[in-house]
Every structure is written in C-alpha cells, then in structure tokens.
Design a protein around this motif. Structure first.
Motif, PDB file in Angstrom:
ATOM      1  N   UNK A 290       0.816  -1.211   0.000  1.00 43.23           N
ATOM      2  CA  UNK A 290       0.000   0.000   0.000  1.00 43.23           C
ATOM      3  C   UNK A 290       0.846   1.255   0.000  1.00 43.23           C
ATOM      4  N   UNK A 291       1.921   1.242   0.771  1.00 44.42           N
ATOM      5  CA  UNK A 291       2.830   2.388   0.836  1.00 44.42           C
ATOM      6  C   UNK A 291       3.393   2.710  -0.549  1.00 44.42           C
ATOM      7  N   UNK A 292       3.716   1.656  -1.301  1.00 42.28           N
ATOM      8  CA  UNK A 292       4.291   1.842  -2.640  1.00 42.28           C
ATOM      9  C   UNK A 292       3.221   2.039  -3.715  1.00 42.28           C
ATOM     10  N   UNK A 293       1.946   1.903  -3.320  1.00 39.39           N
ATOM     11  CA  UNK A 293       0.817   2.101  -4.242  1.00 39.39           C
ATOM     12  C   UNK A 293       0.914   1.184  -5.468  1.00 39.39           C
TER      13      UNK A 293
ATOM     14  N   UNK B  33      -7.277  -9.079   6.882  1.00 45.38           N
ATOM     15  CA  UNK B  33      -8.324  -8.494   6.043  1.00 45.38           C
ATOM     16  C   UNK B  33      -8.348  -6.977   6.192  1.00 45.38           C
ATOM     17  N   UNK B  34      -8.229  -6.491   7.417  1.00 48.14           N
ATOM     18  CA  UNK B  34      -8.207  -5.046   7.648  1.00 48.14           C
ATOM     19  C   UNK B  34      -6.993  -4.377   7.031  1.00 48.14           C
ATOM     20  N   UNK B  35      -5.845  -5.030   7.148  1.00 42.83           N
ATOM     21  CA  UNK B  35      -4.626  -4.480   6.540  1.00 42.83           C
ATOM     22  C   UNK B  35      -4.749  -4.443   5.024  1.00 42.83           C
ATOM     23  N   UNK B  36      -5.342  -5.499   4.446  1.00 44.29           N
ATOM     24  CA  UNK B  36      -5.514  -5.544   2.996  1.00 44.29           C
ATOM     25  C   UNK B  36      -6.468  -4.438   2.542  1.00 44.29           C
ATOM     26  N   UNK B  37      -7.547  -4.240   3.269  1.00 49.01           N
ATOM     27  CA  UNK B  37      -8.502  -3.168   2.908  1.00 49.01           C
ATOM     28  C   UNK B  37      -7.837  -1.808   2.996  1.00 49.01           C
ATOM     29  N   UNK B  38      -7.046  -1.588   4.038  1.00 50.99           N
ATOM     30  CA  UNK B  38      -6.339  -0.307   4.186  1.00 50.99           C
ATOM     31  C   UNK B  38      -5.336  -0.108   3.053  1.00 50.99           C
ATOM     32  N   UNK B  39      -4.668  -1.172   2.668  1.00 51.06           N
ATOM     33  CA  UNK B  39      -3.683  -1.092   1.600  1.00 51.06           C
ATOM     34  C   UNK B  39      -4.349  -0.758   0.260  1.00 51.06           C
TER      35      UNK B  39
ATOM     36  N   UNK C 135      -7.046   0.852  -0.045  1.00 51.07           N
ATOM     37  CA  UNK C 135      -7.402   2.264   0.070  1.00 51.07           C
ATOM     38  C   UNK C 135      -6.224   3.192  -0.199  1.00 51.07           C
ATOM     39  N   UNK C 136      -5.029   2.801   0.239  1.00 54.62           N
ATOM     40  CA  UNK C 136      -3.840   3.617  -0.022  1.00 54.62           C
ATOM     41  C   UNK C 136      -3.499   3.632  -1.507  1.00 54.62           C
ATOM     42  N   UNK C 137      -3.736   2.498  -2.180  1.00 58.59           N
ATOM     43  CA  UNK C 137      -3.428   2.409  -3.610  1.00 58.59           C
ATOM     44  C   UNK C 137      -4.389   3.275  -4.402  1.00 58.59           C
ATOM     45  N   UNK C 138      -5.678   3.158  -4.082  1.00 60.59           N
ATOM     46  CA  UNK C 138      -6.688   3.970  -4.756  1.00 60.59           C
ATOM     47  C   UNK C 138      -6.873   3.572  -6.213  1.00 60.59           C
TER      48      UNK C 138
END
Length: 166
Positions: A128-131, A151-157, A159-162
């Motif tokens: 996610x950080x690297x999008x 699952x929560x980490x994957x959803x957040x990631x 979201x970071x990618x967009x």
C-alpha cells in the motif's frame, strides 16, 4: 498570594560547593554492536553483510536501514530473503520501500502468499505504501480471508493504492 514582583529571588549558590560524585566512564560498545562502521559502508559491503550467515541480527538490521538510502537493484533480493525472518522482516521492508526499482513490487507480491499473520500484514502495508496497483487483485482476496487483522490491513492497503480498480 504573591505577585511575581513580590517573590524573593533564590539565594545564589556558592561557587565553592562540592561537586557531586564523579561519573563512571561510559561503557564500551562491543564491536558487534557498533553501528557507525556499518553506516560508512558502501552498497556492495552492505549486501554482503545481509547475505552473510555469520552477521548478527543487529548488523543485518543496520545494513538494511542503510540500504534504504544507498541500495539499488542488487539490494532487493537479499533483503527480500529476510521478509520471512521474525526479527528482520520490518528492517528489510523499510530498506526496500524507498527503492524506486519496480522489482521491489515484484518481490513484495511474491512474498505475499508465502507469509502469514503479522509478517504478511507488514508486506501488505508496504504494498500500500508503494501504491502497487498490480497487487489489488491479491489484496482483494485477502480482504475476504479468515484473519480479520490481515483483512483489515488488505482493505487499508487497497485504500492507499486507490484508483478505479481499487
């Protein structure tokens, strides 16, 4: 209650007051915990240190931190090999994340199905950080996984990618 003008200044301490007990000398740092020599190394020596099975966890951790600044393409696979290490995975990820080479994303995607729990969550965060939009499909599968933290980490990631695919 006194106003500031009414307060008395503290009496001056005499210059001849006896000094406190002498401080003991600073402890010697064992050579295996000397970070400065590692920070002074070039990329090739740092990579060799990460690969060396005789290097300590501390030495490898500092080498990964330094490789986040000076590491190029050749530093990616040695650090990727540490993504499953319980103590060095975070240092490897932090060493890899700022590297602009696209093979970092490949390494994170390759490690994703091989890891579980917190190690997997760390790689998910790095993706996610690297999008990395190429990882959205794999992350989508993890959103429905049985582990709610993953699952929560994957959803957040995601979201970071967009983007539309996310």
């Amino acid at each position: 209650m006194q106003t500031p003008a009414q307060t008395q200044p503290a009496p001056p301490q005499s210059a001849a007051a006896a000094p406190g007990p002498a401080r003991p000398p600073a402890p010697k740092v064992p050579p295996e915990f000397e970070a400065l020599p590692i920070w002074m190394m070039g990329e090739e020596k740092l990579i060799a240190m990460v690969k060396d099975p005789n290097s300590t966890v501390f030495q490898k951790a500092i080498a990964c931190k330094r490789l986040s600044i000076v590491g190029g393409r050749g530093a990616i696979q040695p650090m990727a090999a540490l993504l499953s290490h319980p103590h060095l995975a975070c240092y490897a990820r932090f060493g890899m994340e700022p590297n602009p080479d696209p093979s970092v994303d490949d390494a994170f995607r390759a490690a994703l199905p091989k890891l579980k729990g917190r190690l997997q969550m760390g790689v998910i965060h790095s993706i996610g950080f690297r999008k990395d939009a190429k990882a959205v499909s794999a992350l989508g599968k993890l959103i429905g996984a049985g582990d709610p933290e993953v699952a929560g980490a994957a959803a957040a990631s995601v979201g970071m990618i967009g983007g539309l695919q996310a």
